[in-house]
Design an enzyme around this catalytic site. Structure first.
Site, PDB file in Angstrom:
ATOM      1  CG  HIS A  31      37.400  34.708  43.018  1.00  0.00           C
ATOM      2  ND1 HIS A  31      37.110  35.465  42.017  1.00  0.00           N
ATOM      3  CD2 HIS A  31      38.480  34.581  43.558  1.00  0.00           C
ATOM      4  CE1 HIS A  31      38.428  36.252  42.096  1.00  0.00           C
ATOM      5  NE2 HIS A  31      39.339  35.735  43.185  1.00  0.00           N
ATOM      6  CB  CYS A  68      32.018  36.071  38.585  1.00  0.00           C
ATOM      7  SG  CYS A  68      33.037  37.784  38.627  1.00  0.00           S
TER       8      CYS A  68
END
Length: 801
Positions: A567, A618
């Site tokens: 993440h 991301c």
């Protein structure tokens, strides 16, 4: 753990009440330089070094006043033996003090050594007989067992990337001591003669003309001795362990960066560096004595300086070492490494020494300028050599042998330095009697012999004689180290679970070995799929520690690689800067690692090495703060931002909203969720939190460096996590869209492919597959066109996927 997978790096366990564990824990939590500890190192080293050479400016006059030399030409003979007595004493006792330091600790040996300086240096100043002078100097050397433990101490208070700074503090403080010591001796000896308006002939300084410089040094040593009360210990004292920190089950010897514990005398990397160190030490000691005798001699080709004049020259040379240490040495070590810097400084010393005998034909400013320049350069070169060989010695043995290893080095060095003054004195006396010889008359022969000694030391820094510790071998052989850290976080069992991250790093590990030639033992893999005692989880602290260890091992020309799959998130500025947000990755414990952390890491990469980062997360564009954008929203190679003619693919994003990060942390931190994430991270992780939240950071001025970032998307985009049943998943395994695209590009192009090509082709592939993410490239112009991971022509290629 799958078959053939390398075990993760061993975890560390710290013991309560152990000073060594307390120091290691402090180092792991501290990012900056240990200024307090290094200040102690510098002060104690300086105090112990001052008396070694402080007698040289007045040694000629002291021997004359002791009435042991029958003729003036014999003064050098007796001066040599007096100068050698200190080194003989130190040589006989250094191994003993090194062993004691390994048994009871560094601190008590250091404190006792400083105390011996106070006592016996004062007694030397009170000497009225030749035998008393020799006896006090001998005892001063024998009881001053300082050098062995302080070298070990300077390594042990520093993080690995700071060890060169630690050992250079010892070398610089020692060099300043042995240079400023003569300055003190020159200015303060015979005060009745030099300062008759301040000192009366019938005072104590009239009866003992060489007491004042000794008292001055002893007073400074007293202040240092008092400060030793605040000196922290570094030796591990918990029972049942031979290593600095206990390694939990499952670790392997291959992964250990510490040398094995073997017989020191059979450790050739240690012994070869000690022998080289001794040759240079012999040369440097002989140089200081010859320089002092040559400059004060008023006959036979000397400069006819007073002891004050000699002290002034040596003071300037000593001050130059401080400037060199503060502003130049770390760059020298980072650029050339300890081996090459030793070779270069040794080679440059030769023409400097060769110039000295020709200065006797000069006078006034024409003499002063070249003499000062030569003395400054010689001091800088000597410090560089000593620091380089000391680093080699301390990295050739584990911690529990450093005291004994430095004791052996100090003994051997002391014996060589004991021979140096005696030999130099004899040679100087002999040279004064052959001023009219045809072949290298007088002082020319003295400096020729000094240069021959320097040349021998230079030759010994090359193979096959010098065997460097493992971390320096590849540099000596002109080969690159290939080092990698791979991190995959699936966050299993949490609301934020991903599926393909661990598969990404395992596939990358196989590619690094098969295509790029990485050794499995040089690849650290941190994943969160195994929570057994042997696993090293990809927490924020563990990731930063693995990266720091990788950078520490690196030398100029090496290739470093970091692959992160997990993440990412965006962090708003704490005090508000409009809509600007900064990029961060999310380790398994949510201890964010930010763009500032990666910038600081890249800034520590040795010049000439590269640090390539592939981040499949991301908002990963710009993860290395201030790195130049080559392909991205502001600079694209092809107009591929649209996905015309394709179908947008539905996939889980590797994105954690800022609110989700704060919500997760607030449950453990006890801090209200309305507070900034920095408050939660500092409450939970303290010194292990990102440097971005612990200090104020001004934006650095962008400059070319070794940082190369291949990001899975732009800062305002998300990266896709592909399920196993998706047609984009290779081999039916879940994966990251960008990681899979990079693998596909490499498989389709066996020959070296540039960083720019990897990103451009990955963009095209993801566009064709319908993903709405646009990989970016951030690096210098030169690295944009450089081959990915510096692959050379002819390297092995993996089969096409």
């Amino acid at each position: 753990m799958q078959m053939g997978e390398q075990p993760p790096p061993p975890a560390k366990v710290y013991y309560d009440g152990c000073p060594g564990c307390a120091m290691d824990s402090k180092k792991d939590s501290r990012q900056g330089v240990p200024y307090k500890e290094l200040l102690f190192v510098g002060a104690t080293t300086f105090a112990s070094a001052l008396p070694i050479t402080s007698l040289f400016p007045f040694l000629y006059f002291m021997i004359r006043d002791l009435h042991v030399a029958q003729r003036e030409e014999d003064i050098g003979f007796y001066a040599g033996f007096l100068g050698a007595s200190y080194m003989i004493g130190r040589g006989l006792a250094s191994v003993f003090w090194g062993i004691i330091a390994d048994r009871i600790g560094r601190k008590p040996v250091i404190a006792f050594s400083v105390f011996s300086v106070i006592v016996f240096n004062t007694l030397f100043g009170l000497s009225v007989k030749y035998w008393m002078a020799i006896a006090t100097r001998f005892l001063l050397g024998a009881l001053n067992g300082f050098l062995a433990p302080v070298k070990a101490y300077s390594i042990e208070v520093c993080r690995p990337e700071q060890q060169a700074l630690g050992i250079s503090i010892v070398s610089t403080a020692w060099g300043m001591g042995v240079i400023i010591g003569p300055a003190i001796g020159g200015y303060l000896a015979q005060p009745v003669k030099q300062y008759p308006h301040l000192f009366h002939e019938k005072s104590v300084f009239g009866r003992f003309p060489y007491l004042l410089p000794c008292l001055f040094i002893s007073f400074f040593a007293t202040l240092v001795f008092i400060s030793c009360a605040w000196l922290p210990e570094t030796l591990h004292k918990h029972k049942g362990l031979e290593r600095t920190v206990e390694m939990v089950e499952g670790s392997t010897a291959q992964e250990s960066t510490e040398p094995p514990k073997n017989s020191l005398l059979k450790n050739w990397p240690l012994m070869s560096s000690i022998i080289t160190y001794c040759v240079f030490s012999l040369h440097d000691t002989a140089y200081v004595e010859i320089f002092s005798l040559w400059t004060v001699s008023n006959r036979y080709g000397g400069l006819s300086f007073s002891s004050k004049d000699v002290g002034q020259v040596l003071t300037i040379a000593g001050a130059s070492l401080l400037v060199y240490q503060l502003f130049a040495y770390r760059w020298v070590d980072k650029t050339f490494g300890p081996i090459q810097s030793t070779r270069i400084s040794s080679a440059l010393s030769i023409p400097v020494i060769a110039a000295y005998p020709f200065m006797t034909h000069l006078s006034g400013i024409r003499l002063g300028v070249p003499l000062y320049i030569a003395a400054i350069l010689k001091s800088v070169f000597a410090t560089t050599r000593v620091t380089g060989t000391s680093l080699l010695q301390n990295n050739a043995v584990p911690q529990e042998q450093r005291g004994a290893a430095n004791g052996i080095a100090t003994t051997a060095m002391s014996l060589s330095k004991a021979f140096a003054p005696a030999g130099a004195g004899i040679i100087f006396s002999w040279a004064q009697k052959r001023q009219h010889a045809t072949f290298f008359p007088g002082d020319q022969m003295v400096f020729l012999l000094l240069n021959l000694t320097e040349l021998i030391g230079l030759i010994l820094t090359f193979k096959p004689f010098l065997a460097a510790p493992q971390q320096y071998k590849l540099t000596m052989e002109g080969k690159k180290q290939l080092l990698a850290t791979l991190v995959g976080c699936n966050y299993a069992g949490t609301p934020h679970e991903l599926r393909g991250c661990i598969n990404d790093v395992l596939a990358m590990r196989d590619t690094l070995v098969a295509r790029f030639g990485f050794a499995p033992g040089d690849i650290a893999v941190l994943t969160d799929d195994d929570r057994s005692a042997a696993a090293v989880l990809p927490t924020g602290a563990n990731i930063k520690r693995a990266l720091a260890d990788m950078v520490t091992r690196a030398a100029p020309g090496d290739v470093l690689f970091f692959h992160y799959s997990g993440h990412g998130t965006l962090v708003p500025h704490r005090r508000g800067h409009g809509a600007r947000q900064d990029e961060a990755i999310v380790p398994c414990d949510f201890n964010l690692i930010t763009d500032v952390d990666f910038r600081q890491l890249v800034d520590r990469v040795p010049q000439g090495a590269t640090f390539t980062m592939v981040s499949d997360s991301c908002h990963s564009g710009g993860l290395i703060d201030q790195e130049k954008e080559q392909i991205g929203p502001s600079a694209v190679v092809t107009d591929d931002l649209a996905v015309d003619g394709t179908t947008t693919r539905a996939a889980r994003a590797r994105f954690l909203p800022y609110a989700a990060v704060v919500g997760h942390l607030s449950g453990a931190s006890g801090v209200d969720a309305s507070h900034h994430v920095a408050d939660h991270l500092l409450a939970l992780f303290g010194a292990d939190a990102s440097a971005k939240f612990r200090h104020h950071h001004d934006a650095p001025t962008p400059s070319p460096d070794g940082g190369i970032l291949l990001s899975g998307c732009q800062t305002d985009e998300t990266s896709a996590d592909v399920a196993a049943d998706d047609e984009a998943a290779v081999g039916g395994k879940a994966c990251g869209a960008f990681s899979s695209a990079v693998q596909a590009v490499l498989a389709a192009h066996p020959a070296p492919v540039s960083n720019q090509e990897v990103v451009s082709r990955a963009r095209e592939l993801l566009r064709d597959q319908g993903f709405e993410q646009h990989p970016c490239l951030y690096c210098s112009d030169a690295n944009a066109d450089a081959p990915f991971l510096c692959q050379q022509e002819g390297a092995a290629a993996i089969p096409a996927l």
